[in-house]
Design a protein around this motif. Sequence first.
Motif, short mmCIF file in Angstrom:
data_model
loop_
_atom_site.label_atom_id
_atom_site.label_comp_id
_atom_site.label_asym_id
_atom_site.label_seq_id
_atom_site.Cartn_x
_atom_site.Cartn_y
_atom_site.Cartn_z
N ILE A 196 0.64 -5.26 6.29
CA ILE A 196 0.92 -6.20 5.20
C ILE A 196 -0.38 -6.65 4.51
CG2 ILE A 196 1.83 -8.49 4.64
CD1 ILE A 196 3.84 -8.11 6.92
N ARG A 197 -1.39 -6.92 5.33
CA ARG A 197 -2.66 -7.42 4.78
C ARG A 197 -3.40 -6.34 4.01
NH1 ARG A 197 -4.47 -9.32 9.06
NH2 ARG A 197 -5.73 -7.55 9.79
N ASN A 198 -3.42 -5.12 4.53
CA ASN A 198 -4.22 -4.05 3.92
C ASN A 198 -3.48 -3.22 2.89
OD1 ASN A 198 -6.39 -4.75 5.65
ND2 ASN A 198 -5.59 -3.45 7.28
N GLU A 199 -2.16 -3.10 3.02
CA GLU A 199 -1.40 -2.21 2.15
C GLU A 199 -0.30 -2.90 1.36
OE1 GLU A 199 -0.02 1.20 4.41
OE2 GLU A 199 -1.65 0.93 5.86
N GLY A 200 0.00 -4.14 1.73
CA GLY A 200 1.08 -4.85 1.06
C GLY A 200 2.38 -4.70 1.82
N ILE A 201 3.28 -5.66 1.63
CA ILE A 201 4.54 -5.66 2.37
C ILE A 201 5.43 -4.47 2.01
CG2 ILE A 201 5.85 -7.05 0.70
CD1 ILE A 201 7.00 -8.56 3.18
N SER A 202 5.24 -3.93 0.81
CA SER A 202 6.06 -2.78 0.40
C SER A 202 5.81 -1.55 1.26
CB SER A 202 5.80 -2.44 -1.07
OG SER A 202 4.44 -2.07 -1.27
N SER A 203 4.64 -1.47 1.92
CA SER A 203 4.33 -0.33 2.77
C SER A 203 5.23 -0.28 4.00
CB SER A 203 2.86 -0.37 3.22
OG SER A 203 2.01 -0.04 2.15
N LEU A 204 5.83 -1.42 4.34
CA LEU A 204 6.76 -1.44 5.47
C LEU A 204 8.07 -0.74 5.13
CD1 LEU A 204 6.24 -5.10 6.77
CD2 LEU A 204 5.40 -2.99 7.79
N TYR A 205 8.21 -0.35 3.86
CA TYR A 205 9.43 0.35 3.44
C TYR A 205 9.13 1.74 2.89
CZ TYR A 205 11.92 -4.00 4.19
OH TYR A 205 12.47 -5.11 4.77
N ASN A 206 7.92 2.26 3.17
CA ASN A 206 7.60 3.63 2.77
C ASN A 206 8.54 4.60 3.48
OD1 ASN A 206 5.43 3.29 0.98
ND2 ASN A 206 3.97 3.05 2.65
N GLY A 207 9.19 5.45 2.71
CA GLY A 207 10.12 6.42 3.29
C GLY A 207 11.55 5.93 3.39
N LEU A 208 11.83 4.73 2.90
CA LEU A 208 13.19 4.19 3.00
C LEU A 208 14.18 4.99 2.16
CD1 LEU A 208 15.19 2.02 3.93
CD2 LEU A 208 14.47 0.61 1.98
N LYS A 209 13.76 5.41 0.97
CA LYS A 209 14.69 6.13 0.08
C LYS A 209 15.23 7.41 0.72
CE LYS A 209 13.53 6.25 -4.24
NZ LYS A 209 12.85 6.64 -5.50
N PRO A 210 14.37 8.32 1.22
CA PRO A 210 14.93 9.52 1.85
C PRO A 210 15.74 9.20 3.10
CG PRO A 210 12.55 9.43 2.14
CD PRO A 210 12.91 8.38 1.14
#
Length: 240
Positions: A196-210
């Motif tokens: 969250i600190r280094n990449e942002g909270i959106s990174s916790l959802y990388n790959g959610l779409k597929p």
Amino acid sequence: MQTFPSLYKGMVNCFLQTLKTDGIMRGLYAGTIPALVANVAENSVLFAAYGGCQKVISNILELIKCKLQATREVQMETMKERSSVPTVRKEIGPWRLTSQILKEQGVKGLFTGLSSTIAREMPGYFFFFGGYEVTRTLLAKPNESRDDIGWQKTMVAGAVGGSVLWLVIFPADVVKSRIQVKNLKTPALTVMKDIIRNEGISSLYNGLKPTLIRTVPATATLFVTYEYTKKFMLNYFESS
């Protein structure tokens, strides 16, 4: 996408790069055998002692699956850190990878990410079956049992249950994948805070779409198959 988000521009880019570089079987289907074995083990252990024992078994197989799927990215990251010229990717299978983990890390290496897996699964199954049952109830007409809503609505309820599952647990799954692929010893909560600190909270959802694209037809088919198989068996044994 979960473990190396900076390497890809999105789902399509990841798909095309994997297909171009590794092909179909070595790329798009990497880790298939461990995943299938994990599914069989999960359902088998269910009848013996569902819970912790099952997660111990499936965690090992999921660890191997994640590492096999990210082999190319790990090599790219290693070469980048060493400022070396990329070498040809070495072929490695499930058994060889397992032996390598045992040799380098010992038995405890096979349980990397276990706590994250358990933390993901426990609330996950609650929302999975909860979302399914609530949706079935809402789709039932007045004075109609949720068991009699028909196969179309049953599939919708299954798709909803699967979608709710991943929407809830996906951040934990990203953390688990990072820990397993990168052999991190850092506690899961610390890994999540760092992401969250280094990449942002959106990174916790990388790959959610597929994941959702895969989940919707899979869980819709799963539940409609389960419900109608159950009805068939009940009718068969009652009439026997």
